[in-house]
Design a protein around this motif. Structure first.
Motif, PDB file in Angstrom:
ATOM      1  N   ASP A  14     -36.924  42.166  22.805  1.00  0.00           N
ATOM      2  CA  ASP A  14     -36.199  43.285  22.209  1.00  0.00           C
ATOM      3  C   ASP A  14     -36.439  44.573  22.991  1.00  0.00           C
ATOM      4  N   PHE A  15     -37.658  44.766  23.458  1.00  0.00           N
ATOM      5  CA  PHE A  15     -37.976  45.948  24.265  1.00  0.00           C
ATOM      6  C   PHE A  15     -37.155  45.942  25.553  1.00  0.00           C
ATOM      7  N   ASP A  16     -37.063  44.782  26.192  1.00  0.00           N
ATOM      8  CA  ASP A  16     -36.288  44.663  27.425  1.00  0.00           C
ATOM      9  C   ASP A  16     -34.812  44.973  27.164  1.00  0.00           C
ATOM     10  N   ARG A  17     -34.276  44.476  26.037  1.00  0.00           N
ATOM     11  CA  ARG A  17     -32.884  44.762  25.688  1.00  0.00           C
ATOM     12  C   ARG A  17     -32.688  46.256  25.448  1.00  0.00           C
ATOM     13  N   ALA A  18     -33.656  46.882  24.781  1.00  0.00           N
ATOM     14  CA  ALA A  18     -33.556  48.319  24.514  1.00  0.00           C
ATOM     15  C   ALA A  18     -33.528  49.118  25.812  1.00  0.00           C
ATOM     16  N   MET A  19     -34.338  48.715  26.791  1.00  0.00           N
ATOM     17  CA  MET A  19     -34.355  49.423  28.073  1.00  0.00           C
ATOM     18  C   MET A  19     -33.013  49.269  28.788  1.00  0.00           C
ATOM     19  N   LYS A  20     -32.468  48.079  28.755  1.00  0.00           N
ATOM     20  CA  LYS A  20     -31.170  47.831  29.398  1.00  0.00           C
ATOM     21  C   LYS A  20     -30.085  48.659  28.724  1.00  0.00           C
ATOM     22  N   ASN A  21     -30.096  48.685  27.394  1.00  0.00           N
ATOM     23  CA  ASN A  21     -29.078  49.429  26.656  1.00  0.00           C
ATOM     24  C   ASN A  21     -29.202  50.936  26.863  1.00  0.00           C
ATOM     25  N   ALA A  22     -30.439  51.437  26.939  1.00  0.00           N
ATOM     26  CA  ALA A  22     -30.639  52.873  27.146  1.00  0.00           C
ATOM     27  C   ALA A  22     -30.102  53.305  28.505  1.00  0.00           C
ATOM     28  N   ARG A  23     -30.354  52.498  29.517  1.00  0.00           N
ATOM     29  CA  ARG A  23     -29.834  52.799  30.853  1.00  0.00           C
ATOM     30  C   ARG A  23     -28.306  52.703  30.864  1.00  0.00           C
ATOM     31  N   LEU A  24     -27.789  51.723  30.163  1.00  0.00           N
ATOM     32  CA  LEU A  24     -26.337  51.537  30.083  1.00  0.00           C
ATOM     33  C   LEU A  24     -25.654  52.764  29.486  1.00  0.00           C
ATOM     34  N   LEU A  25     -26.245  53.322  28.429  1.00  0.00           N
ATOM     35  CA  LEU A  25     -25.634  54.463  27.745  1.00  0.00           C
ATOM     36  C   LEU A  25     -25.889  55.788  28.457  1.00  0.00           C
ATOM     37  N   PHE A  26     -27.137  56.038  28.753  1.00  0.00           N
ATOM     38  CA  PHE A  26     -27.531  57.389  29.163  1.00  0.00           C
ATOM     39  C   PHE A  26     -27.851  57.538  30.651  1.00  0.00           C
ATOM     40  N   GLY A  27     -27.867  56.438  31.397  1.00  0.00           N
ATOM     41  CA  GLY A  27     -28.142  56.520  32.825  1.00  0.00           C
ATOM     42  C   GLY A  27     -29.488  57.151  33.102  1.00  0.00           C
ATOM     43  N   GLU A  28     -29.538  58.082  34.048  1.00  0.00           N
ATOM     44  CA  GLU A  28     -30.800  58.719  34.429  1.00  0.00           C
ATOM     45  C   GLU A  28     -31.332  59.661  33.353  1.00  0.00           C
ATOM     46  N   HIS A  29     -30.541  59.930  32.319  1.00  0.00           N
ATOM     47  CA  HIS A  29     -30.981  60.810  31.227  1.00  0.00           C
ATOM     48  C   HIS A  29     -31.577  60.030  30.054  1.00  0.00           C
ATOM     49  N   ALA A  30     -31.758  58.731  30.198  1.00  0.00           N
ATOM     50  CA  ALA A  30     -32.321  57.931  29.112  1.00  0.00           C
ATOM     51  C   ALA A  30     -33.665  58.492  28.663  1.00  0.00           C
TER      52      ALA A  30
END
Length: 388
Positions: free
Chosen positions: A288-304
């Protein structure tokens, strides 16, 4: 909503250490905020015994694994060569070393919780050999005698002087409750560059929790989302631990503590206990942590996980409160769903960081307060539903 009177929410300060900027935002606490938690420890709960060891005995225990030097502890090994050399010179001059603190396990094994830099340095010099040992450089009083020498170069009497040197260790008994043990170490953690909270937890934890947190922060997804790898002050492990705490216990579980330190200490204890967090559950936590990291990068890019108000495009330091809330919220979404609604979610999140002063307070000052924790989780969850 009205702007807060006592907190300047426009000021974003990065934490610094002797190593430089840490790319994590400094958390400010209000002067009027109450203490995090009241701890009326009973004197009988505090059990610390004093023992004397020769350095040879201590180094033997390190080699056979009965005295652990907290692996992966980066900040504890940043002494420069001159500092290391002068420590060895002090031993050769028979200057008594400050007392050490060890934490004992129920099986009799011990972990170094204060004095890690000193013992690591002595072990590297005496037992490191050519691979990890070092030659003395920058000594002050024995320059003509030992400058440039490795341990194997020293005359036998000098080697014996190091091996026979006596150290005093205060050993925290395993029957001491973990929270009490943590507080004891916070009180005596004053020498050199004091350890931060996560470094203390790392020194006092067992291998299981350390391995879980290391795996969580060693993935490509985490590195892409944060641009961190092996953070020098273990802020990466703290972020992963915050995710683990809220993933395991939720905001309602946090309410029992209403303060971050005891909450994260309890989470560490849970991760160390396979009965509390079985292997399959730990694997799900990491997935779940790995999915959260992928999703955060997907949405916010370098501003995650960084403050990104409307109208601003500068890259700010990572904000702990944003990390814990958005990582938990995003762990439950499929990437395809987020991709379809990306613009709406980002707009809603940035608007929170622009005009919702209650939310800005909740991610800026006195962030451990229960009311602020609840508010930022609720608002992040609403923003993640934007565009539906």
């Amino acid at each position: 909503m009205t702007s807060p009177e006592t907190t300047d929410l426009s000021q974003i300060k990065e934490e610094y250490s002797v190593e430089g900027g840490l790319d994590v935002e400094e958390e400010s606490e209000s002067d009027t905020s109450p203490p995090e938690i009241d701890r009326p420890w009973k004197p009988e709960q505090i059990r610390v015994n004093s023992k004397q060891f020769s350095l040879r005995n201590a180094l033997d225990m390190i080699d056979d694994g009965t005295l652990e030097l907290a692996p992966d502890f980066q900040r504890g090994r940043v002494w420069k060569l001159g500092q290391k050399s002068r420590l060895i010179e002090s031993v050769l001059l028979q200057i008594p070393l400050p007392a050490f603190y060890f934490a004992e396990d129920t099986d009799g094994a011990m972990r170094v919780v204060d004095g890690l830099q000193r013992l690591s340095t002595i072990h590297d010099f005496v037992r490191g050999g050519e691979k990890s040992g070092f030659a003395l450089k920058g000594v002050e009083y024995l320059k003509t005698v030992v400058e440039g020498a490795r341990f194997e170069d020293l005359p036998a009497p000098w080697k014996r002087r190091i091996n026979n040197a006596q150290i005093m260790a205060h050993v925290i008994d395993p029957t001491t409750p973990p929270d009490v043990m943590y507080d004891i170490f916070k009180r005596i953690n004053t020498g050199g560059t004091p350890l931060n909270a996560q470094e203390i937890r790392h020194c006092m934890s067992n291998k299981r929790s350390r391995n879980i947190l290391k795996r969580m922060t060693s993935t490509d997804e985490f590195n892409r989302a944060t641009k961190w790898r092996n953070h020098i002050r273990m802020n990466d492990r703290e972020m992963a631990l915050r995710f683990a705490g809220f993933w395991l216990l939720g905001v309602d579980g946090y309410a029992k503590y209403s303060a971050m330190d005891p909450f994260l200490q309890h989470t560490t204890t849970l991760l160390d206990d396979e009965r509390a967090v079985p292997t399959d559950r730990a694997e799900q936590l990491m997935a779940d942590f790995d999915r959260a990291m992928k999703n955060a990068r997907l949405l916010f890019g370098e501003h995650a996980f960084r403050k990104w108000p409307l109208g601003g495009n500068g890259k700010n330091p990572i904000n702990r409160a944003l990390f814990e809330t958005w990582s938990i919220v995003l762990a439950g979404y499929a990437p395809e769903d987020l991709t379809r609604r990306r613009d709406a979610i980002v707009e809603a999140a940035r608007r929170l960081m622009t005009s919702d002063y209650t939310y800005l307070e909740a991610i800026t000052a006195s962030t451990g307060g229960l009311r602020r924790v609840k508010y930022r989780f609720e608002e992040a969850a609403k923003a993640a539903e934007a565009g539906k």
